[in-house]
Design a protein around this motif. Structure first.
Motif, PDB file in Angstrom:
ATOM      1  N   MET A   1      16.340  -9.931  91.226  1.00  0.00           N
ATOM      2  CA  MET A   1      17.754  -9.674  91.501  1.00  0.00           C
ATOM      3  C   MET A   1      18.598 -10.313  90.395  1.00  0.00           C
ATOM      4  SD  MET A   1      19.907 -10.582  94.923  1.00  0.00           S
ATOM      5  CE  MET A   1      19.396 -12.304  94.848  1.00  0.00           C
ATOM      6  N   GLU A   2      19.459  -9.521  89.771  1.00  0.00           N
ATOM      7  CA  GLU A   2      20.288 -10.002  88.679  1.00  0.00           C
ATOM      8  C   GLU A   2      21.744 -10.066  89.133  1.00  0.00           C
ATOM      9  OE1 GLU A   2      19.672  -7.993  84.973  1.00  0.00           O
ATOM     10  OE2 GLU A   2      17.582  -7.555  85.464  1.00  0.00           O
ATOM     11  N   LEU A   3      22.283 -11.297  89.135  1.00  0.00           N
ATOM     12  CA  LEU A   3      23.665 -11.527  89.521  1.00  0.00           C
ATOM     13  C   LEU A   3      24.407 -12.209  88.394  1.00  0.00           C
ATOM     14  CD1 LEU A   3      23.255 -12.971  93.143  1.00  0.00           C
ATOM     15  CD2 LEU A   3      24.402 -10.829  92.588  1.00  0.00           C
ATOM     16  N   ILE A   4      25.725 -12.010  88.350  1.00  0.00           N
ATOM     17  CA  ILE A   4      26.590 -12.819  87.503  1.00  0.00           C
ATOM     18  C   ILE A   4      27.609 -13.497  88.402  1.00  0.00           C
ATOM     19  CG2 ILE A   4      26.295 -11.355  85.473  1.00  0.00           C
ATOM     20  CD1 ILE A   4      29.123 -10.265  86.015  1.00  0.00           C
ATOM     21  N   HIS A   5      28.001 -14.706  88.026  1.00  0.00           N
ATOM     22  CA  HIS A   5      29.022 -15.438  88.766  1.00  0.00           C
ATOM     23  C   HIS A   5      30.336 -15.316  88.009  1.00  0.00           C
ATOM     24  CE1 HIS A   5      30.632 -18.379  91.551  1.00  0.00           C
ATOM     25  NE2 HIS A   5      31.122 -19.075  90.534  1.00  0.00           N
ATOM     26  N   VAL A   6      31.387 -14.955  88.724  1.00  0.00           N
ATOM     27  CA  VAL A   6      32.690 -14.730  88.099  1.00  0.00           C
ATOM     28  C   VAL A   6      33.695 -15.705  88.688  1.00  0.00           C
ATOM     29  CG1 VAL A   6      34.529 -13.053  87.678  1.00  0.00           C
ATOM     30  CG2 VAL A   6      32.147 -12.296  87.749  1.00  0.00           C
ATOM     31  N   ALA A  52      24.672  -7.534  88.602  1.00  0.00           N
ATOM     32  CA  ALA A  52      24.900  -7.266  87.181  1.00  0.00           C
ATOM     33  C   ALA A  52      24.999  -5.774  86.883  1.00  0.00           C
ATOM     34  CB  ALA A  52      23.783  -7.901  86.352  1.00  0.00           C
ATOM     35  N   GLY A  53      24.199  -4.969  87.572  1.00  0.00           N
ATOM     36  CA  GLY A  53      24.217  -3.541  87.302  1.00  0.00           C
ATOM     37  C   GLY A  53      25.511  -2.856  87.673  1.00  0.00           C
ATOM     38  N   ALA A  54      26.303  -3.479  88.548  1.00  0.00           N
ATOM     39  CA  ALA A  54      27.578  -2.893  88.965  1.00  0.00           C
ATOM     40  C   ALA A  54      28.761  -3.660  88.422  1.00  0.00           C
ATOM     41  CB  ALA A  54      27.654  -2.865  90.493  1.00  0.00           C
ATOM     42  N   ALA A  55      28.509  -4.646  87.567  1.00  0.00           N
ATOM     43  CA  ALA A  55      29.583  -5.529  87.120  1.00  0.00           C
ATOM     44  C   ALA A  55      30.567  -4.841  86.184  1.00  0.00           C
ATOM     45  CB  ALA A  55      28.993  -6.757  86.432  1.00  0.00           C
ATOM     46  N   ASN A  56      30.114  -3.843  85.425  1.00  0.00           N
ATOM     47  CA  ASN A  56      31.003  -3.227  84.435  1.00  0.00           C
ATOM     48  C   ASN A  56      32.238  -2.608  85.086  1.00  0.00           C
ATOM     49  OD1 ASN A  56      29.582  -3.643  81.889  1.00  0.00           O
ATOM     50  ND2 ASN A  56      27.995  -2.352  82.758  1.00  0.00           N
ATOM     51  N   LEU A  94      21.623   0.611  94.057  1.00  0.00           N
ATOM     52  CA  LEU A  94      21.872   0.676  92.613  1.00  0.00           C
ATOM     53  C   LEU A  94      20.827   1.506  91.876  1.00  0.00           C
ATOM     54  CD1 LEU A  94      23.196  -2.796  91.436  1.00  0.00           C
ATOM     55  CD2 LEU A  94      24.364  -0.601  91.397  1.00  0.00           C
ATOM     56  N   GLY A  95      19.579   1.386  92.270  1.00  0.00           N
ATOM     57  CA  GLY A  95      18.516   2.117  91.578  1.00  0.00           C
ATOM     58  C   GLY A  95      18.368   1.646  90.146  1.00  0.00           C
ATOM     59  N   ALA A  96      18.248   2.617  89.220  1.00  0.00           N
ATOM     60  CA  ALA A  96      18.076   2.279  87.804  1.00  0.00           C
ATOM     61  C   ALA A  96      19.273   1.542  87.246  1.00  0.00           C
ATOM     62  CB  ALA A  96      17.831   3.557  86.999  1.00  0.00           C
ATOM     63  N   LEU A  97      20.442   1.738  87.849  1.00  0.00           N
ATOM     64  CA  LEU A  97      21.660   1.099  87.358  1.00  0.00           C
ATOM     65  C   LEU A  97      21.605  -0.419  87.504  1.00  0.00           C
ATOM     66  CD1 LEU A  97      24.316   2.165  86.130  1.00  0.00           C
ATOM     67  CD2 LEU A  97      25.339   1.978  88.397  1.00  0.00           C
ATOM     68  N   ALA A  98      20.665  -0.915  88.285  1.00  0.00           N
ATOM     69  CA  ALA A  98      20.534  -2.364  88.471  1.00  0.00           C
ATOM     70  C   ALA A  98      20.247  -3.078  87.171  1.00  0.00           C
ATOM     71  CB  ALA A  98      19.429  -2.663  89.487  1.00  0.00           C
ATOM     72  N   GLN A 305      26.387   5.261  81.218  1.00  0.00           N
ATOM     73  CA  GLN A 305      27.434   5.981  81.942  1.00  0.00           C
ATOM     74  C   GLN A 305      26.853   7.205  82.643  1.00  0.00           C
ATOM     75  OE1 GLN A 305      30.404   6.775  78.976  1.00  0.00           O
ATOM     76  NE2 GLN A 305      31.243   4.705  79.029  1.00  0.00           N
ATOM     77  N   TYR A 306      25.934   7.875  81.969  1.00  0.00           N
ATOM     78  CA  TYR A 306      25.271   9.035  82.572  1.00  0.00           C
ATOM     79  C   TYR A 306      24.443   8.610  83.788  1.00  0.00           C
ATOM     80  CZ  TYR A 306      21.932  12.869  83.115  1.00  0.00           C
ATOM     81  OH  TYR A 306      21.151  13.867  83.633  1.00  0.00           O
ATOM     82  N   ILE A 307      23.706   7.500  83.650  1.00  0.00           N
ATOM     83  CA  ILE A 307      22.912   6.996  84.769  1.00  0.00           C
ATOM     84  C   ILE A 307      23.829   6.613  85.936  1.00  0.00           C
ATOM     85  CG2 ILE A 307      21.428   5.095  85.535  1.00  0.00           C
ATOM     86  CD1 ILE A 307      20.188   5.094  82.727  1.00  0.00           C
ATOM     87  N   GLY A 308      24.970   6.005  85.612  1.00  0.00           N
ATOM     88  CA  GLY A 308      25.914   5.637  86.656  1.00  0.00           C
ATOM     89  C   GLY A 308      26.461   6.846  87.385  1.00  0.00           C
TER      90      GLY A 308
END
Length: 317
Positions: A1-6, A52-56, A94-98, A305-308
């Motif tokens: 699991m990949e997270l970022i703290h903001v 992280a995969g949804a952070a953008n 998230l799938g691949a977007l993770a 962007q395409y994957i998203g």
């Protein structure tokens, strides 16, 4: 699991919109709001964790609210986390977007490498001298050492980022640093090699023209182009995926520092054709690395962007 703290500091009037954005996103967890505790800038302190995969998209939304201008946004990597809700959201939605790179983090890393302190030029000069010793003594190990010491790839990627964003100041700064840095490296290696020649310290084999290491450097060909293109691809991919081992491989695969060193050595020993070949090699590698860097930055953005989009259309996130 990949997270970022903001960590955020939000002006009072902007806080409701910031909280609405964060609470409305299914990939934001552990949201904490501390009203009125932040100072310089003043406002509400807000903390949360984001997959992280949804952070953008979340970070883009925060910047569209101008939180980066009116308040502040600080991003930190999370080394370890235990959260059943976050793990489930990552695996099932998230799938691949993770595994998508956090572009704010990637660009911050490139910008940091595009800071040209005096040490940048010192490293280039020292790398050039190490490369000169490797050329004179026909030592491939020293050539590899010079490649590792050289800091020029950071400036090259900074120029590529500047071209990608149309930032002329970043492009000028990067090209200026590369030009001055390599000129200094060439000048110092020339003086070093001139002293070696004057004192007669060069090995007998080098004096007789037996220079296998120099021959590999001063004879650019189709393989030079292939290696530079592949190194440029791997370099940008390693930056976006934070793969330092792969990035190190880029440093020791492209003959920028050795070419600069060979120019100085060849000029000191009046080997003008070798100096010309090394100059072509140096310019070829720098130009290719910049061009490939720009193309790879744009290509990777387009791919993710395409994957998203596909993930959203399929209901996966």
């Amino acid at each position: 699991m990949e997270l970022i703290h903001v960590r955020l500091v939000s002006p009072v009037d902007l806080t409701p919109r910031v909280i609405g954005l964060l609470t409305g996103d299914r990939y934001v967890f552990n949201l904490v709001v501390l009203p009125g505790l932040a100072q310089n800038p003043d406002g509400h302190a807000i903390e949360c964790d984001i997959l992280a995969g949804a952070a953008n998209s979340v970070l883009r939304g925060l910047r569209e609210l101008e939180l980066d201008r009116r308040g502040s946004i600080v991003i930190e990597p999370v080394e370890m986390a235990f959260s059943g809700a976050a793990a489930e959201a990552e695996q099932q939605q998230l799938g691949a977007l993770a595994h998508a790179p956090v572009w704010e983090e990637v660009e911050a890393r490139i910008r940091a490498e595009g800071t040209y302190l005096p040490s940048f030029y010192v490293y280039l000069v020292i790398a050039g001298v190490i490369g000169a010793v490797g050329i004179i003594t026909n030592s491939q190990i020293l050539i590899v050492a010079a490649m590792v010491v050289g800091p020029e790839y950071g400036a090259i990627t900074s120029v590529a980022l500047g071209i990608n964003h149309g930032n002329r100041a970043r492009i000028r700064q990067g090209l200026f640093a590369l030009t001055v840095g390599f000129l200094l490296a060439i000048l110092v290696t020339f003086l070093f090699s001139w002293v070696i020649r004057g004192l007669g310290l060069q090995p007998r084999a080098f004096e007789l023209g037996i220079r296998p290491v120099s021959t590999l450097i001063d004879a650019p060909n189709a393989f030079s182009v292939i290696v530079a293109v592949l190194a440029g691809i791997v370099g940008i991919m390693s930056l976006t995926q934070a793969r330092t081992s792969a990035l190190l491989g880029v440093f020791i695969s492209v003959t920028t520092i050795p070419a600069a060193a060979d120019i100085g050595v060849s000029c000191a020993f009046a080997s003008w054709s070798q100096a010309r070949g090394s100059l072509i090699q140096l310019l070829l590698n720098i130009v290719l690395l910049i061009v490939v860097g720009v193309l790879m930055l744009r290509f990777q953005r387009a791919v993710w962007q395409y994957i998203g989009r596909r993930s959203r259309y399929s209901g996966g996130g």
